[in-house]
Design a protein around this motif. Structure first.
Motif, mmCIF file in Angstrom:
data_model
loop_
_atom_site.group_PDB
_atom_site.id
_atom_site.type_symbol
_atom_site.label_atom_id
_atom_site.label_comp_id
_atom_site.label_asym_id
_atom_site.label_seq_id
_atom_site.Cartn_x
_atom_site.Cartn_y
_atom_site.Cartn_z
ATOM 1 N N GLU A 195 0.826 -1.129 -0.012
ATOM 2 C CA GLU A 195 0.098 -0.008 -0.056
ATOM 3 C C GLU A 195 0.833 1.273 0.064
ATOM 4 O O GLU A 195 0.001 2.415 -0.165
ATOM 5 C CB GLU A 195 -0.981 -0.042 1.213
ATOM 6 C CG GLU A 195 -1.836 -1.213 1.169
ATOM 7 C CD GLU A 195 -2.592 -1.412 2.733
ATOM 8 O OE1 GLU A 195 -2.390 -0.547 3.352
ATOM 9 O OE2 GLU A 195 -3.438 -2.080 2.703
ATOM 10 N N GLY A 196 2.114 1.031 0.205
ATOM 11 C CA GLY A 196 2.832 2.283 0.400
ATOM 12 C C GLY A 196 3.046 3.188 -0.788
ATOM 13 O O GLY A 196 3.024 2.508 -2.082
ATOM 14 N N ALA A 197 3.366 4.412 -0.814
ATOM 15 C CA ALA A 197 3.452 5.134 -1.881
ATOM 16 C C ALA A 197 5.033 5.340 -2.348
ATOM 17 O O ALA A 197 5.178 6.050 -3.425
ATOM 18 C CB ALA A 197 3.015 6.693 -1.570
ATOM 19 N N GLY A 198 5.832 4.583 -1.679
ATOM 20 C CA GLY A 198 7.366 4.694 -1.912
ATOM 21 C C GLY A 198 8.317 4.497 -1.033
ATOM 22 O O GLY A 198 9.318 4.164 -1.108
ATOM 23 N N GLU A 258 5.978 -4.637 -5.241
ATOM 24 C CA GLU A 258 5.536 -3.685 -6.623
ATOM 25 C C GLU A 258 5.107 -4.510 -7.756
ATOM 26 O O GLU A 258 4.291 -3.858 -8.219
ATOM 27 C CB GLU A 258 7.060 -2.951 -6.716
ATOM 28 C CG GLU A 258 7.590 -2.146 -5.837
ATOM 29 C CD GLU A 258 6.838 -0.803 -5.680
ATOM 30 O OE1 GLU A 258 6.078 -0.543 -6.678
ATOM 31 O OE2 GLU A 258 7.372 -0.117 -4.838
ATOM 32 N N ALA A 259 5.728 -5.642 -8.066
ATOM 33 C CA ALA A 259 5.293 -6.360 -9.086
ATOM 34 C C ALA A 259 3.737 -6.752 -8.912
ATOM 35 O O ALA A 259 3.075 -7.009 -9.926
ATOM 36 C CB ALA A 259 6.277 -7.635 -9.419
ATOM 37 N N VAL A 260 3.563 -7.460 -7.825
ATOM 38 C CA VAL A 260 2.150 -7.644 -7.594
ATOM 39 C C VAL A 260 1.250 -6.568 -7.468
ATOM 40 O O VAL A 260 -0.007 -6.702 -7.826
ATOM 41 C CB VAL A 260 2.173 -8.366 -6.237
ATOM 42 C CG1 VAL A 260 0.705 -8.810 -5.606
ATOM 43 C CG2 VAL A 260 2.812 -9.783 -6.131
ATOM 44 N N ARG A 261 1.487 -5.608 -7.011
ATOM 45 C CA ARG A 261 0.758 -4.550 -6.824
ATOM 46 C C ARG A 261 1.283 -2.946 -7.356
ATOM 47 O O ARG A 261 1.584 -2.386 -6.563
ATOM 48 C CB ARG A 261 0.062 -4.092 -5.397
ATOM 49 C CG ARG A 261 -1.014 -3.073 -5.522
ATOM 50 C CD ARG A 261 -1.745 -3.143 -4.043
ATOM 51 N NE ARG A 261 -2.712 -2.203 -4.072
ATOM 52 C CZ ARG A 261 -2.468 -0.676 -3.750
ATOM 53 N NH1 ARG A 261 -1.379 -0.358 -3.782
ATOM 54 N NH2 ARG A 261 -3.493 0.242 -4.015
ATOM 55 N N PRO A 262 1.543 -2.864 -8.945
ATOM 56 C CA PRO A 262 2.144 -1.739 -9.165
ATOM 57 C C PRO A 262 1.435 -0.336 -8.686
ATOM 58 O O PRO A 262 0.315 -0.343 -8.540
ATOM 59 C CB PRO A 262 1.952 -1.888 -10.796
ATOM 60 C CG PRO A 262 1.466 -3.611 -10.964
ATOM 61 C CD PRO A 262 0.770 -3.878 -9.741
ATOM 62 N N ARG A 263 2.418 0.552 -8.531
ATOM 63 C CA ARG A 263 1.966 1.768 -8.262
ATOM 64 C C ARG A 263 2.706 3.028 -9.007
ATOM 65 O O ARG A 263 3.477 3.347 -8.690
ATOM 66 C CB ARG A 263 2.075 2.018 -6.726
ATOM 67 C CG ARG A 263 1.212 1.454 -5.711
ATOM 68 C CD ARG A 263 1.936 0.881 -4.597
ATOM 69 N NE ARG A 263 2.402 -0.188 -4.627
ATOM 70 C CZ ARG A 263 3.028 -0.769 -3.639
ATOM 71 N NH1 ARG A 263 3.097 -0.283 -2.494
ATOM 72 N NH2 ARG A 263 3.663 -1.893 -3.636
ATOM 73 N N PRO A 264 2.149 3.164 -10.371
ATOM 74 C CA PRO A 264 3.239 3.566 -11.181
ATOM 75 C C PRO A 264 2.950 5.134 -11.271
ATOM 76 O O PRO A 264 3.800 5.926 -11.623
ATOM 77 C CB PRO A 264 2.590 3.318 -12.435
ATOM 78 C CG PRO A 264 1.228 2.755 -12.428
ATOM 79 C CD PRO A 264 1.349 2.313 -11.186
#
Length: 335
Positions: A195-198, A258-264
């Motif tokens: 869930e994190g933004a980075g 990141e791959a499971v839940r991408p946040r581009p």
């Protein structure tokens, strides 16, 4: 660290746009500074110097924001000093000092060490006081990052200036930083992996900078100081290598998340993704040299170019966001 809230940047006045340059943006200085260190370790001196110039420019902008906030907007400044992102000021200053020491600019590095050391206790105490059990984002690990940044700079200067007291100070900071990491880990919300933004990447970046700090202590012992006996050096080497292995494990876990839940979508907290990427690369290269593990150079170079690619991607996102914000400011001014 948390994502910015409030109205869209297009509706901001120039003063409000400047005020929203949050302390988390210090991660951009840290990311660029550690890339400069990594590029030097791989022999790309020109690229390293370009990154250093960019990092110094960004550091000066943030320093101006720090001073103007302290002088003219004390309430906002005090509120900003309580968030974990404020500690990027300490870590970024220390990383720049480390790079300047590598250039032989030891007086400037000493000045940056003094500045970072002066900021560190006040910011650390204020930030840690506002920690809570569980539920915190990756920014909680910045307490460790700032402490280990001081340890790395102190260790680097100890070797460069043959100053044993700096090496012993660095050793205390090194172990203290590991204690802070353990406490921060107990406060970290593992849901941030998805869930994190980075800034969830700081969980691994904190271990990477710890390994980097350990490598500077090993390297300082290789100078005329002769700081540690064989047992002490063996323990320090083992802990440093173990920290690098753990940082690598975090790297894999975070990449899979990141791959499971991408946040581009761009977020200022993505700079807190880039600096762990660069820190892991620099730590791999530094530990390989200090611990006499030359085979680490290849993986370190691969990780470095991944970090460079990440830096470029986030820089493009930041430039687009900035351009959109300035266009909104001009539109507001015309109305």
């Amino acid at each position: 660290m948390s994502a910015p809230h409030g109205p869209a940047s297009g509706s901001l006045s120039p003063r409000a746009w400047w005020a929203r340059r949050s302390p988390e943006a210090g991660a951009a200085v840290l990311a660029t500074g550690i890339l400069s260190v990594g590029l030097r370790l791989t022999g790309h001196e020109v690229l390293s110097l370009i990154a250093l110039v960019l990092a110094c420019g960004a550091w000066l902008v943030l320093a101006a924001r720090f001073v103007t906030g302290l002088l003219w907007d004390r309430a906002r400044w005090m509120a900003a000093a309580r968030v974990p992102g404020a500690l990027t000021a300490v870590a970024a200053t220390a990383v720049l000092g480390t790079r300047f020491s590598d250039l032989g600019r030891h007086l400037l590095a000493d000045a940056l060490l003094a500045l970072a050391a002066a900021l560190w206790p006040a910011l650390l105490i204020d930030v840690v006081r506002h920690w809570r059990r569980r539920g915190m984002s990756g920014g909680v690990f910045l307490a460790c990052v700032a402490t280990q940044g001081l340890a790395a700079l102190s260790g680097t200067l100890a070797g460069a200036q043959t100053a044993a007291w700096l090496a012993y100070t660095a050793l205390v900071l090194f172990w203290g930083g590991l204690v802070l990491y353990c406490v921060a880990l107990a406060c970290f919300d593992l849901r941030q992996l998805f869930e994190g933004a980075g800034d969830q990447w700081v969980a691994g970046g904190a271990l990477a900078i710890s390994a980097l700090a350990g490598s500077t202590l090993l390297a300082a012992d290789d100078t005329r100081l002769h700081l540690w006996n064989d047992d002490d050096r063996g323990v320090l080497r083992a802990v440093t290598v173990a920290l690098l292995v753990l940082a690598g494990a975090w790297y894999v876990v975070l990449a899979v998340a990141e791959a499971v839940r991408p946040r581009p979508r761009y977020d200022v907290l993505r700079w807190a993704t880039v600096f762990p990427l660069g820190m892991t690369a620099a730590a791999t290269l530094a530990v390989g040299s200090a611990a006499r593990l030359p085979w680490l150079r290849g993986p370190g170079q691969v990780l470095l170019w991944i970090a460079v690619a990440g830096w470029l991607a986030v820089a493009v996102g930041a430039a687009r966001r900035c351009a959109g914000g300035r266009a909104g400011i001009r539109s507001t001014a015309r109305r």
